[in-house]
Design a protein around this motif. Structure first.
Motif, mmCIF file in Angstrom:
data_model
loop_
_atom_site.group_PDB
_atom_site.id
_atom_site.type_symbol
_atom_site.label_atom_id
_atom_site.label_comp_id
_atom_site.label_asym_id
_atom_site.label_seq_id
_atom_site.Cartn_x
_atom_site.Cartn_y
_atom_site.Cartn_z
ATOM 1 N N LEU A 1 47.242 44.122 31.254
ATOM 2 C CA LEU A 1 47.236 42.994 32.186
ATOM 3 C C LEU A 1 47.580 41.694 31.471
ATOM 4 O O LEU A 1 46.987 41.364 30.443
ATOM 5 C CB LEU A 1 45.839 42.881 32.817
ATOM 6 N N CYS B 1 45.683 41.092 47.487
ATOM 7 C CA CYS B 1 46.440 40.205 46.590
ATOM 8 C C CYS B 1 47.784 39.836 47.209
ATOM 9 O O CYS B 1 48.224 38.696 47.118
ATOM 10 C CB CYS B 1 46.665 40.891 45.248
ATOM 11 N N CYS C 1 45.687 36.430 37.880
ATOM 12 C CA CYS C 1 45.270 37.546 38.737
ATOM 13 C C CYS C 1 44.485 37.018 39.934
ATOM 14 O O CYS C 1 43.580 36.199 39.792
ATOM 15 C CB CYS C 1 44.406 38.502 37.915
ATOM 16 N N LEU C 2 44.824 37.533 41.115
ATOM 17 C CA LEU C 2 44.175 37.078 42.343
ATOM 18 C C LEU C 2 42.858 37.804 42.606
ATOM 19 O O LEU C 2 42.046 37.366 43.412
ATOM 20 C CB LEU C 2 45.126 37.259 43.531
ATOM 21 N N GLY C 3 42.674 38.937 41.967
ATOM 22 C CA GLY C 3 41.367 39.597 41.950
ATOM 23 C C GLY C 3 40.948 40.371 43.175
ATOM 24 O O GLY C 3 39.796 40.760 43.286
ATOM 25 N N PHE C 4 41.855 40.647 44.117
ATOM 26 C CA PHE C 4 41.456 41.441 45.283
ATOM 27 C C PHE C 4 41.585 42.947 45.028
ATOM 28 O O PHE C 4 41.182 43.763 45.844
ATOM 29 C CB PHE C 4 42.281 41.049 46.515
ATOM 30 N N GLY C 5 42.203 43.282 43.909
ATOM 31 C CA GLY C 5 42.212 44.687 43.492
ATOM 32 C C GLY C 5 43.240 45.574 44.163
ATOM 33 O O GLY C 5 43.008 46.773 44.307
ATOM 34 N N ASP C 6 44.399 45.037 44.528
ATOM 35 C CA ASP C 6 45.461 45.901 45.068
ATOM 36 C C ASP C 6 45.839 46.974 44.050
ATOM 37 O O ASP C 6 46.181 48.100 44.400
ATOM 38 C CB ASP C 6 46.716 45.076 45.416
ATOM 39 N N CYS C 7 45.752 46.594 42.781
ATOM 40 C CA CYS C 7 46.103 47.531 41.701
ATOM 41 C C CYS C 7 45.105 48.688 41.647
ATOM 42 O O CYS C 7 45.487 49.843 41.467
ATOM 43 C CB CYS C 7 46.156 46.805 40.358
ATOM 44 N N MET D 1 37.950 47.022 39.121
ATOM 45 C CA MET D 1 37.749 45.573 39.086
ATOM 46 C C MET D 1 36.378 45.324 38.455
ATOM 47 O O MET D 1 35.395 45.957 38.827
ATOM 48 C CB MET D 1 37.778 44.987 40.499
ATOM 49 N N PRO E 1 40.976 43.271 36.878
ATOM 50 C CA PRO E 1 41.101 44.721 36.746
ATOM 51 C C PRO E 1 41.009 45.141 35.285
ATOM 52 O O PRO E 1 41.550 44.461 34.410
ATOM 53 C CB PRO E 1 42.496 45.009 37.300
ATOM 54 N N CYS F 1 51.399 44.869 41.908
ATOM 55 C CA CYS F 1 50.866 43.526 41.668
ATOM 56 C C CYS F 1 51.863 42.432 42.083
ATOM 57 O O CYS F 1 52.961 42.342 41.541
ATOM 58 C CB CYS F 1 50.519 43.351 40.190
ATOM 59 N N PRO F 2 51.487 41.583 43.022
ATOM 60 C CA PRO F 2 52.418 40.552 43.491
ATOM 61 C C PRO F 2 52.655 39.461 42.457
ATOM 62 O O PRO F 2 53.579 38.670 42.584
ATOM 63 C CB PRO F 2 51.715 39.992 44.734
ATOM 64 N N LYS F 3 51.809 39.419 41.434
ATOM 65 C CA LYS F 3 51.979 38.412 40.377
ATOM 66 C C LYS F 3 52.693 38.995 39.155
ATOM 67 O O LYS F 3 52.791 38.320 38.120
ATOM 68 C CB LYS F 3 50.606 37.880 39.941
ATOM 69 N N LEU G 1 51.693 41.118 36.987
ATOM 70 C CA LEU G 1 50.805 40.950 35.831
ATOM 71 C C LEU G 1 50.624 42.204 34.985
ATOM 72 O O LEU G 1 49.997 42.148 33.939
ATOM 73 C CB LEU G 1 49.430 40.457 36.304
ATOM 74 N N PHE G 2 51.145 43.323 35.439
ATOM 75 C CA PHE G 2 51.010 44.531 34.628
ATOM 76 C C PHE G 2 52.317 44.867 33.935
ATOM 77 O O PHE G 2 53.384 44.800 34.545
ATOM 78 C CB PHE G 2 50.598 45.731 35.492
HETATM 79 S S1 SF4 Z 1 47.206 43.547 42.087
HETATM 80 FE FE1 SF4 Z 1 47.640 41.935 40.555
HETATM 81 S S2 SF4 Z 1 46.688 40.117 41.419
HETATM 82 FE FE2 SF4 Z 1 45.786 41.875 42.513
HETATM 83 S S3 SF4 Z 1 43.915 42.445 41.396
HETATM 84 FE FE3 SF4 Z 1 45.558 43.683 40.556
HETATM 85 S S4 SF4 Z 1 46.350 42.465 38.821
HETATM 86 FE FE4 SF4 Z 1 45.139 41.086 40.069
#
Ligand code: SF4
Length: 358
Positions: free
Chosen positions: A105, A126, A143-149, A160, A166, A183-185, A187-188
């Motif tokens: 991440l 996210c 990271c937005l932290g809603f845990g889509d990943c 999470m 995550p 991940c929409p950002k 980040l992975f």
């Molecule tokens: S999908 Fe991306 S933004 Fe959302 S919790 Fe996972 S790492 Fe964070």
């Protein structure tokens, strides 16, 4: 009822059926496409996860791609070297090295290190939050932290944690890329498992802006690059980057980073499955938080000072990533020793060589 109709039609239908069946049998043998038996053998050797980590839609397509020369025999990250060896035997070639990849991440700024710049009341996802103004987190890169990943991980390898970030279980991660895609950002990323040092940030904001929104983001000060004995780190767009071809995993950058942005993967990989599960239940009681806080501490004083040779041009002010230098135009400037992180960017930038180190 006239039974003569049946006497004629039934034998005729039988003869026609026999003629068509014979025709189909001949066509089938003439037009048959040879299926390479190795495809089935390889498919049997594969784990059958159909995860797509190999880049193919499923195990069956991967097997076909291997036989057709369109995929490497060690291309299944889930099966690893064991499966690669089996496939190599089927194909009659050497297996070569299969390097396992795991997800990492690019963010370390959880609830404790960042804050919310607004209240978000939308769908707990996210992707949804990102559409609504890039989310409500102080750092727009974070990271937005809603845990889509976590949701999308087919191998239960992402949980999470209490800090809203995550965590990847290295033992369970197959490098399937589901989290990378989700991940929409963005980040992975996937890194080879023998890469032990990692920069957990994707922010390209200027250092002073990063410090305003995150306690552990990369401020682009370049201290890590200075301390790296093999010049494996460069700073571009205010963000440090490691060249893993050069990195020797010495950890000098981990020690040097004033923001605690750089971690050793080795430390994270030592986490056991039990600890991982415990974190998921909010029961982690180890010293991680204490260690992180220690790593995040910015030194209170610095060994850099400005001499009377200063002409007050302000070049150093612009160079300082943490706004530690101030002063009037044309007058000798000052360094705030509590803010200074000793990156020495100002030392190199000063046109009159007025900044020195003790
Ligand atoms: S999908 Fe991306 S933004 Fe959302 S919790 Fe996972 S790492 Fe964070």
């Amino acid at each position: 009822m006239d039974l003569s109709l049946f006497k004629v039609s039934i034998p005729s239908m039988g003869i026609m059926g026999a003629v068509f069946a014979g025709g189909l049998a001949i066509a089938s043998s003439k037009l048959a496409v040879e299926v390479d038996p190795r495809i089935e053998e390889i498919e049997e050797a594969l784990p059958g996860a159909n995860c797509g980590a190999c880049g193919e839609p499923g195990c069956s397509s991967f097997a076909e791609a291997v036989v057709n020369g369109n995929a490497e025999i060690n291309g299944c990250p889930v099966g690893g070297s064991e499966v690669a060896d089996e496939i190599a035997e089927i194909m009659g070639v050497e297996s070569g090295d299969s390097v396992r990849k795991i997800a990492r991440l690019l963010c370390k700024g959880g609830k404790e290190e960042t804050f919310n710049r607004s209240e978000y009341r939308g769908i707990e996802s996210c992707k949804a939050a990102n559409i609504a103004g890039s989310g409500n987190k102080s750092c727009v890169y974070g990271c937005l932290g809603f845990g889509d990943c976590e949701e999308v991980c087919s191998f239960d390898a992402i949980k999470m944690n209490e800090n809203g970030l995550p965590e990847v279980n290295d033992d369970k991660c197959t490098g399937c890329r589901n989290c990378v895609e989700e991940c929409p950002k963005d980040l992975f990323i996937l890194v080879e498992e023998d890469q032990e040092v990692f920069i957990h940030c994707s922010s390209q904001s200027e250092g002073k802006d990063v410090k305003e929104v995150c306690k552990t983001g990369c401020i682009g000060c370049g201290i890590c690059a200075q301390k790296c004995p093999v010049d494996a780190i460069t700073v571009e767009d205010n963000l440090a980057d490691i060249d893993y071809e050069e990195c020797i995993n010495c950890g000098a950058c981990v020690e040097a980073c004033p923001m605690g942005t750089i971690d050793t993967i080795e430390t994270e990989a030592e986490e056991t499955d039990e600890e991982f599960e415990a974190k998921d239940q909010g029961a982690a009681t180890d010293n991680t938080e204490k260690e992180e806080n220690e790593a995040n501490e910015v030194e209170d004083d610095c060994s850099i000072y400005i001499t009377d040779a200063c002409v007050g041009c302000g070049v150093c002010v612009d160079e300082c990533p943490v706004d530690a230098i101030s002063g009037e135009n044309g007058e000798v400037h000052n360094i705030d020793s509590e803010v200074c992180i000793e990156c020495e960017n100002c030392v190199g930038a000063c046109p009159t060589e007025a900044i020195e180190t003790e």
